[in-house]
Design an enzyme around this catalytic site. Structure first.
Site, short mmCIF file in Angstrom:
data_model
loop_
_atom_site.label_atom_id
_atom_site.label_comp_id
_atom_site.label_asym_id
_atom_site.label_seq_id
_atom_site.Cartn_x
_atom_site.Cartn_y
_atom_site.Cartn_z
CG ASP A 97 -14.53 6.16 5.50
OD1 ASP A 97 -15.16 5.08 5.60
OD2 ASP A 97 -13.27 6.20 5.50
NE ARG A 118 -4.19 -1.81 1.30
CZ ARG A 118 -5.08 -1.79 2.29
NH1 ARG A 118 -5.11 -0.80 3.14
NH2 ARG A 118 -5.95 -2.77 2.40
C1 LIG Z 1 -14.41 -2.30 6.03
S1 LIG Z 1 -15.01 -0.67 5.66
C2 LIG Z 1 -16.70 -0.88 6.16
C3 LIG Z 1 -17.66 -0.04 5.35
C4 LIG Z 1 -19.13 -0.14 5.76
N1 LIG Z 1 -19.34 0.36 7.11
C5 LIG Z 1 -19.65 -1.56 5.66
O1 LIG Z 1 -19.78 -2.22 6.70
O2 LIG Z 1 -19.93 -2.04 4.55
C6 LIG Z 1 -14.28 0.24 7.00
C7 LIG Z 1 -14.24 1.75 6.77
O3 LIG Z 1 -13.94 2.39 8.03
C8 LIG Z 1 -13.19 3.56 7.76
N2 LIG Z 1 -12.55 4.00 9.02
C9 LIG Z 1 -11.55 3.42 9.71
N3 LIG Z 1 -11.28 4.10 10.83
C10 LIG Z 1 -12.16 5.14 10.87
C11 LIG Z 1 -12.38 6.21 11.79
N4 LIG Z 1 -11.66 6.34 12.90
N5 LIG Z 1 -13.37 7.10 11.51
C12 LIG Z 1 -14.11 6.98 10.37
N6 LIG Z 1 -13.93 6.00 9.47
C13 LIG Z 1 -12.97 5.09 9.72
C14 LIG Z 1 -12.24 3.11 6.66
O4 LIG Z 1 -11.73 4.21 5.93
C15 LIG Z 1 -13.14 2.20 5.82
O5 LIG Z 1 -13.70 2.89 4.71
#
Ligand SMILES: C[S@@+](CC[C@H](N)C(=O)[O-])C[C@H]1O[C@@H](n2cnc3c(N)ncnc32)[C@H](O)[C@@H]1O
Length: 185
Positions: free
Chosen positions: A154, A52
């Site tokens: 996000d 990455r």
């Molecule tokens: C695996 S995806 C899940 C997306 C969606 N919630 C779902 O369940 O389909 C996790 C997301 O969490 C975001 N993320 C991680 N840490 C975060 C934070 N502290 N605040 C906001 N978003 C965060 C990442 O950028 C990523 O897009």
């Protein structure tokens, strides 16, 4: 164990690497992303982190992860954003955790006398979850103008831009039941 072979590094799983990436670099990255964004990277993610972030080392015109991390820590805000975006994992899908949505519908049904219902999709990735919540609200209130406000946020600015656009490839819709496709898309 890591061997440096004439500018190309070979690591313990025999993959060659363009840039030197030491355990100390990996530990430093884990610490920085945890402090900066609360993301906890497990110790098994070393190869993932390399692939990455090698793009960021290249884009910054630097020669090693060590140089890149020094550059990052000097405080370039744009690079912090790119660094964070590179380390998030954005897996999502429409109605990905299907069983949540009937629970959400029930939850709002018990609050139908409220003037406005506010929902927060706090880690929305590219938006499929927030749009799934919107579809669930249309179903719960049986109207396309339910009294609901949905906030999607996000940490990763790239995925948020995609969510705002709301344009998805057709294969993202494959798992949606036909009646939902007909009703909403
Ligand atoms: C695996 S995806 C899940 C997306 C969606 N919630 C779902 O369940 O389909 C996790 C997301 O969490 C975001 N993320 C991680 N840490 C975060 C934070 N502290 N605040 C906001 N978003 C965060 C990442 O950028 C990523 O897009």
């Amino acid at each position: 164990m890591e061997l440096i072979l004439g500018g190309i590094e070979e690591n313990s799983d025999n993959r060659t690497r363009e840039y030197t990436f030491t355990q100390a670099d990996f530990d430093r990255i884990r610490k920085l992303i945890y402090q900066h964004a609360g993301i906890s990277l497990s110790t098994g993610k070393k190869n993932m982190v390399y692939s990455r972030l090698a793009r960021r080392v290249r884009a910054s015109g630097l020669n090693s992860f060590h140089e890149y991390l020094n550059f990052l820590e000097r405080g370039n805000p744009e690079e912090w954003e790119a660094f964070t975006n590179a380390l998030t994992t954005n897996l999502t899908a429409f109605f990905r955790e299907q069983h949540h949505f009937p629970i959400l519908e029930k939850h709002v049904e018990n609050r139908k006398n409220q003037k406005k219902i506010q929902l927060w999709c706090s880690a929305s990735s590219t938006g499929e979850e927030a749009y799934s919540m919107a579809m669930a609200m249309v179903q719960a209130f049986k109207t396309f103008t339910p009294p609901v406000h949905i906030l999607a946020t996000d940490l990763d600015t790239n995925v948020l831009a995609k969510a705002q656009l709301g344009v998805y490839p057709l294969d993202k819709l494959e798992k949606l039941p036909k009646e939902k496709l007909k009703q909403f898309l």
